[in-house]
Scaffold this motif. Structure first.
Motif, PDB file in Angstrom:
ATOM      1  N   SER A 155      13.229  39.955 -26.544  1.00 46.89           N
ATOM      2  CA  SER A 155      12.057  40.719 -26.101  1.00 46.89           C
ATOM      3  C   SER A 155      10.815  39.839 -26.032  1.00 46.89           C
ATOM      4  O   SER A 155       9.708  40.283 -26.349  1.00 46.89           O
ATOM      5  CB  SER A 155      11.806  41.915 -27.029  1.00 46.89           C
ATOM      6  OG  SER A 155      11.550  41.472 -28.356  1.00 46.89           O
ATOM      7  N   THR A 157       7.659  38.114 -24.497  1.00 47.98           N
ATOM      8  CA  THR A 157       6.717  38.509 -23.452  1.00 47.98           C
ATOM      9  C   THR A 157       5.648  37.436 -23.281  1.00 47.98           C
ATOM     10  O   THR A 157       5.551  36.512 -24.100  1.00 47.98           O
ATOM     11  CB  THR A 157       6.043  39.855 -23.791  1.00 47.98           C
ATOM     12  OG1 THR A 157       5.355  39.734 -25.044  1.00 47.98           O
ATOM     13  CG2 THR A 157       7.081  40.967 -23.887  1.00 47.98           C
ATOM     14  N   ASP A 176       1.888  41.436 -22.723  1.00 47.68           N
ATOM     15  CA  ASP A 176       3.264  41.944 -22.772  1.00 47.68           C
ATOM     16  C   ASP A 176       3.932  41.953 -21.396  1.00 47.68           C
ATOM     17  O   ASP A 176       4.617  42.905 -21.015  1.00 47.68           O
ATOM     18  CB  ASP A 176       3.297  43.357 -23.375  1.00 47.68           C
ATOM     19  CG  ASP A 176       2.727  43.396 -24.779  1.00 47.68           C
ATOM     20  OD1 ASP A 176       2.893  42.398 -25.508  1.00 47.68           O
ATOM     21  OD2 ASP A 176       2.105  44.412 -25.147  1.00 47.68           O
ATOM     22  N   MET A 178       6.777  40.904 -18.951  1.00 43.91           N
ATOM     23  CA  MET A 178       8.174  40.474 -19.080  1.00 43.91           C
ATOM     24  C   MET A 178       8.592  39.518 -17.954  1.00 43.91           C
ATOM     25  O   MET A 178       9.457  38.680 -18.142  1.00 43.91           O
ATOM     26  CB  MET A 178       9.097  41.696 -19.059  1.00 43.91           C
ATOM     27  CG  MET A 178       8.895  42.653 -20.219  1.00 43.91           C
ATOM     28  SD  MET A 178       9.495  41.983 -21.781  1.00 43.91           S
ATOM     29  CE  MET A 178      11.250  41.868 -21.467  1.00 43.91           C
TER      30      MET A 178
END
Length: 317
Positions: A155, A157, A176, A178
């Motif tokens: 996860s 980012t 955040d 991606m």
């Protein structure tokens, strides 16, 4: 008597042992195990107060195994452990000792590190592409020694910070993210903007180092660079298609452009008859031949036909 002798021997052994211990080789200092982009490196300082040329032996182990050899008799003050058994989620510690000739110091152990939690993540690589008044930010993750960033941190980012170079106090942040390609839109035309990117992960409490500051100037609001790109693509595609077609169908094309002429037989005969360079006389089909009889030695040699010999039968008469 025997008791006093034993006491004397024990006292002498203790004295000699303490003297040897005080004069032995000191151990390395400030031993620490570090990790940068998922490598595993043990670092240390020389023993205090020594000026001799020393060599070192360094080892490492995980919590589930014994020590493994890393570097032997190295003069460097660090040792990188490169074994394929090192995993990005493992817990590791190291140790080192010094050597001077046949003399060795005691082992000194390092701290314990958890690779995915304690490794220092390097900066990403950032490039900018101008599209009118927008900037496309392209991000490339740092290269890890073991595994890859997206495999280690599922996860992860990006925090993208950008600002107009003429007014750095007005900083914008996109958090955040991606995707590794992000478009910064609604920017001022013909203005220079600067961008920096940092990686945030779910397992590592420390964010990555910031990327280098990259700056690029936006285009005009009416500019449409995609039109030129589309035109160039169409032209190249057309040229490639023509070349491929020419190569594949060359025989058919050559026959179409330069067909082979086949003359009927009577045309060939007519051309041959009218050839002024021909040295052989040609008898036309319409030529008339008289019937001539030739007699020699009182015998008839040929009747009916065209004669090519002079008639000598009357000369004798």
């Amino acid at each position: 008597m025997a008791a006093s002798v034993c006491a004397f021997i024990l006292a002498l052994y203790a004295l000699c042992g303490s003297a040897a211990g005080s004069g032995g080789l000191s151990a390395p200092t400030h031993v620490r195990l570090t990790s940068y982009n998922m490598d595993l490196v043990l670092r240390w300082d020389p023993p205090e107060g020594t000026t001799d040329v020393l060599t070192y032996t360094a080892e490492y182990r995980s919590l589930a195994t014994g020590y493994n050899n890393g570097c032997t008799n190295t003069s460097a003050l660090k040792c990188e452990f490169t074994s394929s058994s090192i995993t990005v989620h493992g817990n590791y510690t190291g140790r080192v000792r010094a050597h001077r000739g046949a003399e060795s110091s005691s082992w000194v152990e390092s701290n314990v590190i958890v690779m995915d939690r304690h490794t220092f993540i390097g900066p990403p690589d950032v490039t900018l592409h101008v599209t009118g008044t927008s900037l496309e930010v392209s991000i490339k993750d740092p290269v890890f020694k073991h595994s890859e960033l997206r495999e280690t941190y599922t996860s992860a980012t990006y925090n993208i910070t950008y600002w107009k170079s003429s007014s750095k106090e007005e900083v914008e942040t996109m958090s955040d993210m991606m995707q590794d390609r992000v478009v910064l839109s609604d920017l001022d035309p013909l203005s220079e903007y600067c961008v920096q990117v940092q990686i945030i992960t779910n397992m590592n409490p420390r964010p990555s180092e910031y990327s280098d500051v990259v700056c690029e100037r936006t285009g005009d609001v009416d500019a449409a660079p995609w039109v030129a790109a589309v035109v160039a693509f169409v032209v190249m595609a057309t040229v490639v298609a023509l070349v491929v077609t020419l190569v594949v169908y060359w025989k058919q094309i050559s026959k179409f452009l330069c067909p082979e002429v086949v003359l009927p037989p009577h045309f060939k005969e007519s051309l041959l008859l009218n050839d002024p360079n021909s040295i052989y006389p040609v008898s036309l089909p319409s030529e008339h031949c008289d019937h001539v009889s030739i007699v020699a030695d009182h015998r008839t040699e040929e009747e009916g036909g065209c004669s090519t010999q002079p008639d000598t039968s009357q000369d004798g008469g």
